[in-house]
Design a protein around this motif. Structure first.
Motif, PDB file in Angstrom:
ATOM      1  N   GLY A  67      39.410  36.735  43.427  1.00 19.03           N
ATOM      2  CA  GLY A  67      39.403  35.540  43.878  1.00 19.03           C
ATOM      3  C   GLY A  67      38.450  34.719  43.528  1.00 19.03           C
ATOM      4  O   GLY A  67      37.322  35.194  43.228  1.00 19.03           O
TER       5      GLY A  67
ATOM      6  N   SER B 117      46.205  39.288  45.853  1.00 20.42           N
ATOM      7  CA  SER B 117      45.468  39.857  44.776  1.00 20.42           C
ATOM      8  C   SER B 117      45.872  41.184  44.193  1.00 20.42           C
ATOM      9  O   SER B 117      46.019  41.664  43.151  1.00 20.42           O
ATOM     10  CB  SER B 117      43.788  40.097  45.006  1.00 20.42           C
TER      11      SER B 117
ATOM     12  N   ASP C 245      35.052  47.797  50.968  1.00 18.39           N
ATOM     13  CA  ASP C 245      33.668  47.516  50.786  1.00 18.39           C
ATOM     14  C   ASP C 245      33.097  47.401  52.192  1.00 18.39           C
ATOM     15  O   ASP C 245      33.159  46.683  52.976  1.00 18.39           O
ATOM     16  CB  ASP C 245      33.522  46.060  50.190  1.00 18.39           C
TER      17      ASP C 245
ATOM     18  N   ASP D 214      36.475  32.999  44.992  1.00 24.47           N
ATOM     19  CA  ASP D 214      35.286  32.764  45.959  1.00 24.47           C
ATOM     20  C   ASP D 214      34.142  33.697  45.580  1.00 24.47           C
ATOM     21  O   ASP D 214      33.046  33.653  45.803  1.00 24.47           O
ATOM     22  CB  ASP D 214      36.022  33.234  47.200  1.00 24.47           C
ATOM     23  N   ILE D 215      34.460  34.868  44.785  1.00 29.61           N
ATOM     24  CA  ILE D 215      33.361  35.719  44.439  1.00 29.61           C
ATOM     25  C   ILE D 215      33.331  35.862  43.011  1.00 29.61           C
ATOM     26  O   ILE D 215      32.698  37.028  42.463  1.00 29.61           O
ATOM     27  CB  ILE D 215      33.802  37.113  44.908  1.00 29.61           C
TER      28      ILE D 215
ATOM     29  N   GLY E 128      46.160  36.723  51.291  1.00 25.02           N
ATOM     30  CA  GLY E 128      45.283  36.717  50.435  1.00 25.02           C
ATOM     31  C   GLY E 128      44.903  38.018  49.823  1.00 25.02           C
ATOM     32  O   GLY E 128      45.136  38.123  48.393  1.00 25.02           O
ATOM     33  N   HIS E 129      44.748  38.831  50.649  1.00 22.63           N
ATOM     34  CA  HIS E 129      44.383  40.144  49.957  1.00 22.63           C
ATOM     35  C   HIS E 129      45.725  40.961  49.281  1.00 22.63           C
ATOM     36  O   HIS E 129      45.482  41.217  48.346  1.00 22.63           O
ATOM     37  CB  HIS E 129      43.946  41.473  51.281  1.00 22.63           C
TER      38      HIS E 129
ATOM     39  N   TYR F 188      36.754  43.835  52.372  1.00 20.50           N
ATOM     40  CA  TYR F 188      35.836  43.963  53.650  1.00 20.50           C
ATOM     41  C   TYR F 188      36.678  44.596  54.681  1.00 20.50           C
ATOM     42  O   TYR F 188      37.783  43.693  55.055  1.00 20.50           O
ATOM     43  CB  TYR F 188      35.043  42.745  54.169  1.00 20.50           C
TER      44      TYR F 188
ATOM     45  N   HIS G 274      45.124  40.239  55.319  1.00 20.01           N
ATOM     46  CA  HIS G 274      46.048  39.250  55.493  1.00 20.01           C
ATOM     47  C   HIS G 274      46.817  38.800  53.936  1.00 20.01           C
ATOM     48  O   HIS G 274      46.512  39.769  53.051  1.00 20.01           O
ATOM     49  CB  HIS G 274      45.478  38.075  56.035  1.00 20.01           C
TER      50      HIS G 274
ATOM     51  N   ILE H  20      45.471  31.367  48.154  1.00 16.45           N
ATOM     52  CA  ILE H  20      46.708  31.115  48.929  1.00 16.45           C
ATOM     53  C   ILE H  20      46.201  30.305  49.800  1.00 16.45           C
ATOM     54  O   ILE H  20      45.423  30.520  50.821  1.00 16.45           O
ATOM     55  CB  ILE H  20      47.207  32.480  49.553  1.00 16.45           C
TER      56      ILE H  20
ATOM     57  N   MET I 196      43.494  30.471  53.275  1.00  5.78           N
ATOM     58  CA  MET I 196      43.995  31.215  54.184  1.00  5.78           C
ATOM     59  C   MET I 196      42.736  32.471  54.543  1.00  5.78           C
ATOM     60  O   MET I 196      42.277  33.159  53.484  1.00  5.78           O
ATOM     61  CB  MET I 196      45.239  32.141  53.827  1.00  5.78           C
TER      62      MET I 196
ATOM     63  N   PRO J 297      39.475  43.307  44.009  1.00  8.37           N
ATOM     64  CA  PRO J 297      38.147  43.271  44.680  1.00  8.37           C
ATOM     65  C   PRO J 297      38.125  44.549  45.729  1.00  8.37           C
ATOM     66  O   PRO J 297      39.441  44.831  46.020  1.00  8.37           O
ATOM     67  CB  PRO J 297      38.294  42.105  45.411  1.00  8.37           C
ATOM     68  N   ILE J 298      37.174  44.988  46.175  1.00  9.47           N
ATOM     69  CA  ILE J 298      37.359  45.855  47.377  1.00  9.47           C
ATOM     70  C   ILE J 298      36.953  45.150  48.395  1.00  9.47           C
ATOM     71  O   ILE J 298      36.045  44.283  48.624  1.00  9.47           O
ATOM     72  CB  ILE J 298      36.308  47.042  47.030  1.00  9.47           C
TER      73      ILE J 298
HETATM   74  O1  ME8 Z   1      34.815  39.263  49.266  1.00  7.50           O
HETATM   75  N1  ME8 Z   1      43.975  33.763  48.839  1.00  7.50           N
HETATM   76  O2  ME8 Z   1      36.086  40.755  50.423  1.00  7.50           O
HETATM   77  P1  ME8 Z   1      36.952  40.261  51.234  1.00  7.50           P
HETATM   78  C1  ME8 Z   1      43.976  34.458  47.597  1.00  7.50           C
HETATM   79  N2  ME8 Z   1      34.278  42.620  49.518  1.00  7.50           N
HETATM   80  N3  ME8 Z   1      43.091  35.691  47.638  1.00  7.50           N
HETATM   81  C2  ME8 Z   1      42.513  35.725  48.776  1.00  7.50           C
HETATM   82  C3  ME8 Z   1      42.388  35.029  49.858  1.00  7.50           C
HETATM   83  C4  ME8 Z   1      43.255  33.938  49.834  1.00  7.50           C
HETATM   84  N4  ME8 Z   1      43.293  32.894  50.860  1.00  7.50           N
HETATM   85  N5  ME8 Z   1      41.498  35.456  50.776  1.00  7.50           N
HETATM   86  C5  ME8 Z   1      41.183  36.685  50.360  1.00  7.50           C
HETATM   87  C6  ME8 Z   1      34.974  40.421  49.566  1.00  7.50           C
HETATM   88  N6  ME8 Z   1      41.591  36.786  49.011  1.00  7.50           N
HETATM   89  C7  ME8 Z   1      33.919  41.525  48.686  1.00  7.50           C
HETATM   90  C8  ME8 Z   1      34.593  41.887  47.362  1.00  7.50           C
HETATM   91  S1  ME8 Z   1      34.316  43.325  45.183  1.00  7.50           S
HETATM   92  C9  ME8 Z   1      32.910  44.196  44.542  1.00  7.50           C
HETATM   93  C10 ME8 Z   1      33.692  42.826  46.751  1.00  7.50           C
HETATM   94  C11 ME8 Z   1      41.372  37.966  48.062  1.00  7.50           C
HETATM   95  O3  ME8 Z   1      37.652  41.085  52.019  1.00  7.50           O
HETATM   96  C12 ME8 Z   1      40.579  37.495  46.742  1.00  7.50           C
HETATM   97  O4  ME8 Z   1      40.721  38.471  45.806  1.00  7.50           O
HETATM   98  O5  ME8 Z   1      36.694  38.921  51.609  1.00  7.50           O
HETATM   99  C13 ME8 Z   1      39.138  37.429  47.198  1.00  7.50           C
HETATM  100  O6  ME8 Z   1      38.332  37.500  46.133  1.00  7.50           O
HETATM  101  C14 ME8 Z   1      38.993  38.613  48.005  1.00  7.50           C
HETATM  102  O7  ME8 Z   1      40.309  38.764  48.835  1.00  7.50           O
HETATM  103  C15 ME8 Z   1      38.020  38.591  49.057  1.00  7.50           C
HETATM  104  O8  ME8 Z   1      38.206  39.701  49.851  1.00  7.50           O
END
Ligand code: ME8
Length: 512
Positions: free
Chosen positions: A262, A25, A50, A264-265, A21-22, A13, A19, A294, A301, A10-11
């Motif tokens: 993740g 991935s 993003d 969530d998206i 989670g990022h 934010y 953290h 995670i 998280m 994912p790109i």
């Molecule tokens: O959703 N455990 O960005 P974001 C595992 N910009 N992975 C996690 C996590 C966790 N606790 N927390 C975050 C966005 N992630 C948009 C995406 S894509 C076209 C646009 C990872 O900064 C996981 O991959 O909120 C999740 O989908 C992503 O960070 C969300 O990052």
């Protein structure tokens, strides 16, 4: 056969610093990218940030900064993290770049020309934290605050003129697409969730906002900015120089092999994204894999929950490769996983220091003393040798399949088993007692060297630096690593000199 492989994270934010989670991935995506490279594929691996939308605009305002300077600052922390994690990404895209704006505007244009977009009014719930619209039945109230049942984040009422995408018309084509491409959404449980959501009916989707300005303007109406998810998803195309569909990158890598995200998206990637693409007459990606979260305790998280394990601190304390290995091993891929510092320490001590590190030290130490750091000059494999060597050849197709099905745990279990088997082999064969029987001694050492080579190659996508350090024993560098070579067990040239190896992993002293 075309051997191109395009993987994306994912790109993220850049609303706060990254953290675990990022990092998770990104490390997983890097694992697949590196694996496919050593399998001989041309790989394009993309990550980035993003940067548009209300969430970022508000975060910048809170800091008293203009959004672009704010993004520059925080995007850099994600960029720096990509280096700290030793990601092998080929590009890092920022949605504030001109190349991306061009690509989003073109996609909008096409959708508009194809009559997939109309102007109307949106009134409903919106979560700025998720940048998502929610219907009434996806909302509940806790302590007088309206909350999304799906993400748990706060929603607010929005009422404004908006462009809509005719998503409702894509319900049937999407269901057909899922049916024709049964592995488009993985894991399977997520696929079922998406299909039942789509079956329950799709409403047209609001794809522009008027009440703030931080975004890409609608080309035909500058009062509106394009909905941040339509903007963000397009990054996967912009990095391949879309709209130039004759560009080499676009031609080689679209449709993407896999969007790793993740869970969530998932809705955005598995419903909106293929719908936009089908509507624009572009092929959807081949796969969207929604991994689990995670957890910290029982909770996801996340930045907003403040329960974050800082990847940088962990790396400073334990090193990068142990973290990479631990995350891949500990979390059952696809499911949520709880991680802790204590379990990380146990993993370093048992798997890395005791099993892998120790195997390398013992075997090379023994060869230094007895063969002056040379590959044995003769060998003759007996059944016990063939048993530990052949398994790599016998299991090879299954291993490749496990990677292609994103079954990371199968791959890691295999490595763990083989590490155990290699140590056991060296112990059971007792080379220190075979000094009189030179042929047998040489054979045991040759086999042990081959096992170290095979295991180190398999570990490369997980722990690139440590694996390369180990492979230096055999003068195998980055460009020469080839996963197919683990099937072979007569690759070492007799009498060739090998190199010593320094300690790979230090054991963590525990007080208890
Ligand atoms: O959703 N455990 O960005 P974001 C595992 N910009 N992975 C996690 C996590 C966790 N606790 N927390 C975050 C966005 N992630 C948009 C995406 S894509 C076209 C646009 C990872 O900064 C996981 O991959 O909120 C999740 O989908 C992503 O960070 C969300 O990052």
């Amino acid at each position: 056969m075309i051997k191109n492989f395009y993987i994306t994270t994912p790109i993220y934010y850049p609303s706060a610093k990254p953290h675990m989670g990022h990092a998770y991935s990104s490390i997983i995506a890097d694992f697949f990218a590196r694996f496919k490279r050593i399998q001989g594929y041309n790989v394009f691996f993309l990550t980035g940030t993003d940067e548009h939308g209300q969430k970022i605009q508000r975060a910048a305002e809170k800091k008293g900064m203009d959004p672009k300077s704010f993004c520059d600052e925080i995007s850099k922390t994600f960029f720096d993290l990509s280096k700290t994690l030793n990601l092998s990404n080929d590009d890092f895209i920022r949605t504030t770049e001109h190349r991306h704006k061009k690509s989003v505007e073109k996609l909008w244009d096409i959708l508009e020309k194809k009559n997939e977009i109309y102007l109307s009014k949106y009134s409903g719930w919106y979560s700025v934290s998720d940048e998502a619209f929610y219907s009434e039945d996806e909302i509940h109230e806790i302590d007088n605050i309206k909350i999304s049942k799906i993400s748990g984040s706060k929603v607010e009422w929005v009422e404004e003129e908006s462009f809509f995408f005719k998503l409702s018309q894509w319900q049937k084509p999407l269901l057909k697409f899922y049916n024709d491409n049964p592995n488009f959404i993985l894991p399977e449980s997520r696929r079922n969730e998406v299909i039942s959501f789509v079956k329950s009916g799709l409403k047209d989707l609001s794809i522009s906002r008027k009440s703030f300005s931080w975004g890409i303007k609608v080309p035909s109406n500058k009062d509106h900015v394009i909905y941040v998810w339509l903007d963000a998803l397009t990054n996967y195309l912009s990095a391949l120089n879309y709209p130039d569909t004759n560009d080499k990158l676009y031609k080689s890598y679209w449709p993407a092999t896999i969007h790793l995200i993740g869970k969530d998206i998932l809705r955005f990637h598995a419903i909106y994204w293929p719908a936009f693409l089908l509507a624009a007459n572009l092929p959807p990606p081949k796969r969207v894999y929604g991994h689990g979260w995670i957890l910290s305790g029982d909770e996801k998280m996340s930045k907003s929950k403040g329960n974050i394990l800082d990847p940088i601190e962990i790396i400073n304390t334990y090193g990068l490769d142990p973290l990479r290995y631990y995350l891949l091993k500990e979390v059952s891929f696809g499911n949520d996983g709880n991680i802790s510092q204590e379990k990380l320490e146990n993993c370093i001590n048992s798997d890395l220091a005791n099993n892998y590190g120790n195997l390398c030290q013992r075997v090379i130490g023994f060869i230094e003393k007895n063969l002056n750091l040379n590959v044995p000059e003769n060998y003759n494999f007996i059944d016990e040798d063939k048993k530990v060597l052949d398994i790599y050849k016998n299991e090879f197709d299954k291993l490749i399949m496990s990677i292609d099905n994103q079954n990371i745990n199968y791959y890691l279990n295999f490595i763990q088993d083989q590490l155990f088997a290699a140590n056991k082999y060296f112990n059971d064969q007792e080379p220190w007692k075979k000094k009189e029987d030179v042929l047998r001694l040489n054979t045991i050492l040759y086999v042990s060297l081959e096992l170290i080579r095979k295991i180190s190659i398999m570990l490369y996508p997980i722990m690139p630096d440590s694996s390369l350090k180990a492979l230096k024993i055999f003068n195998i560098n980055n460009d020469k690593i080839n996963i197919n070579s683990i099937k072979d067990h007569e690759t070492l040239i007799k009498k060739q000199s090998i190199n010593k190896i320094s300690i790979l992993f230090k054991k963590i002293e525990k007080n208890d």
